[in-house]
Design a protein around this motif. Structure first.
Motif, short mmCIF file in Angstrom:
data_model
loop_
_atom_site.label_atom_id
_atom_site.label_comp_id
_atom_site.label_asym_id
_atom_site.label_seq_id
_atom_site.Cartn_x
_atom_site.Cartn_y
_atom_site.Cartn_z
N GLY A 14 0.95 -1.23 -0.23
CA GLY A 14 -0.03 -0.02 -0.17
C GLY A 14 0.65 1.20 -0.63
O GLY A 14 0.46 1.88 -0.32
N SER A 15 2.10 1.32 0.89
CA SER A 15 2.66 2.54 0.67
C SER A 15 3.32 2.54 -0.39
O SER A 15 3.91 3.19 -1.30
CB SER A 15 3.72 2.01 2.09
OG SER A 15 4.60 2.94 1.68
N HIS A 18 1.31 4.19 -2.89
CA HIS A 18 0.99 5.89 -2.62
C HIS A 18 2.31 6.41 -2.99
O HIS A 18 2.05 7.92 -3.36
CB HIS A 18 0.75 5.77 -0.92
CG HIS A 18 0.69 7.20 -0.58
ND1 HIS A 18 -0.67 8.33 -0.73
CD2 HIS A 18 1.69 7.79 0.40
CE1 HIS A 18 -0.49 8.92 0.24
NE2 HIS A 18 0.40 9.24 0.72
N THR A 19 3.23 5.46 -2.86
CA THR A 19 4.84 6.40 -3.23
C THR A 19 4.34 6.73 -4.38
O THR A 19 4.77 7.79 -5.73
CB THR A 19 5.64 5.86 -3.28
OG1 THR A 19 5.49 5.41 -1.55
CG2 THR A 19 7.02 6.63 -3.20
N TYR A 21 2.06 6.98 -6.83
CA TYR A 21 1.08 7.96 -7.21
C TYR A 21 1.44 9.33 -6.62
O TYR A 21 0.49 10.30 -7.13
CB TYR A 21 -0.52 7.25 -6.99
CG TYR A 21 -0.75 6.60 -7.89
CD1 TYR A 21 -1.01 6.89 -9.28
CD2 TYR A 21 -0.92 5.10 -7.43
CE1 TYR A 21 -1.67 5.79 -10.37
CE2 TYR A 21 -1.32 4.11 -8.45
CZ TYR A 21 -1.77 4.82 -9.71
OH TYR A 21 -2.04 3.32 -10.72
N SER A 22 1.78 9.50 -5.70
CA SER A 22 2.48 10.69 -5.42
C SER A 22 3.30 11.33 -5.79
O SER A 22 4.17 12.63 -5.39
CB SER A 22 2.94 10.73 -3.57
OG SER A 22 3.72 10.09 -3.56
N ASP A 36 0.49 -2.61 -10.15
CA ASP A 36 -0.46 -2.12 -8.40
C ASP A 36 -0.93 -3.65 -8.82
O ASP A 36 -0.67 -4.37 -7.55
CB ASP A 36 -1.89 -1.70 -8.70
CG ASP A 36 -1.18 0.48 -8.65
OD1 ASP A 36 -0.17 0.83 -8.30
OD2 ASP A 36 -2.65 0.50 -9.06
N THR A 84 -2.57 2.90 1.87
CA THR A 84 -2.21 3.29 1.13
C THR A 84 -2.73 4.95 0.80
O THR A 84 -2.97 5.75 0.12
CB THR A 84 -3.22 2.93 -0.53
OG1 THR A 84 -3.53 1.54 -0.55
CG2 THR A 84 -3.77 3.49 -1.09
N VAL A 85 -4.45 5.29 1.55
CA VAL A 85 -4.75 6.62 1.58
C VAL A 85 -3.52 7.86 3.35
O VAL A 85 -3.83 8.93 2.71
CB VAL A 85 -5.82 6.56 1.68
CG1 VAL A 85 -6.48 5.78 1.06
CG2 VAL A 85 -5.91 5.88 3.98
N ASP A 87 -0.39 9.70 4.86
CA ASP A 87 0.24 10.85 5.00
C ASP A 87 1.61 10.07 5.05
O ASP A 87 1.79 9.25 6.01
CB ASP A 87 0.23 11.93 5.99
CG ASP A 87 0.93 12.93 5.22
OD1 ASP A 87 1.39 13.18 4.22
OD2 ASP A 87 1.65 13.56 6.37
N ALA A 88 2.61 10.10 4.38
CA ALA A 88 3.92 9.95 4.17
C ALA A 88 4.87 10.05 5.72
O ALA A 88 5.19 9.36 6.41
CB ALA A 88 5.08 9.96 3.35
N THR A 95 7.32 3.99 4.81
CA THR A 95 7.06 4.59 3.45
C THR A 95 8.48 4.15 2.99
O THR A 95 8.53 4.79 1.45
CB THR A 95 6.92 6.42 3.97
OG1 THR A 95 5.94 6.36 4.75
CG2 THR A 95 7.23 7.07 2.26
#
Length: 108
Positions: A14-15, A18-19, A21-22, A36, A84-85, A87-88, A95
């Protein structure tokens, strides 16, 4: 300790998602979907293998094994969504693990 290790692959996946897509310029759509799916399948396989080894080492009964599996599946889904959602800055170690997966095994 083994139960904590079994729970790690899904939040790391998940991390990593998230990383990925950020970043300012995310990868192409085809590559991001492939990453994914690949990271999700790989994390589930690793978690399942670790769980099976742990259950065999503890010699659980069938009912205890089923109950433990249900708990791990529900917890794993929750941890995956949370990682996934989130904050880092909340869990920097998670992260960093996700960034390692995306950088060396993924599209960044």
């Amino acid at each position: 300790m083994g139960f904590l290790v079994v729970g790690l692959p899904l939040p790391i996946a998940g991390s990593a998602i998230h990383t990925m897509y950020s970043v300012k310029t995310p990868p192409a759509a085809v590559w991001s979907v492939a990453f994914d799916m690949g990271v999700l399948v790989a994390s589930v396989v690793v978690a399942a293998a670790l769980y099976i080894v742990l259950v065999l080492a503890l010699d659980w009964s069938d009912d205890a094994m089923f109950g433990g599996c249900v708990v791990h599946v529900v917890t794993g889904i929750g941890l995956f969504v949370t990682a996934t959602v989130m904050d880092a800055e909340i869990l920097p170690q998670l992260t960093q693990a996700g960034r390692f997966v995306v950088k060396y095994l993924g599209p960044l």
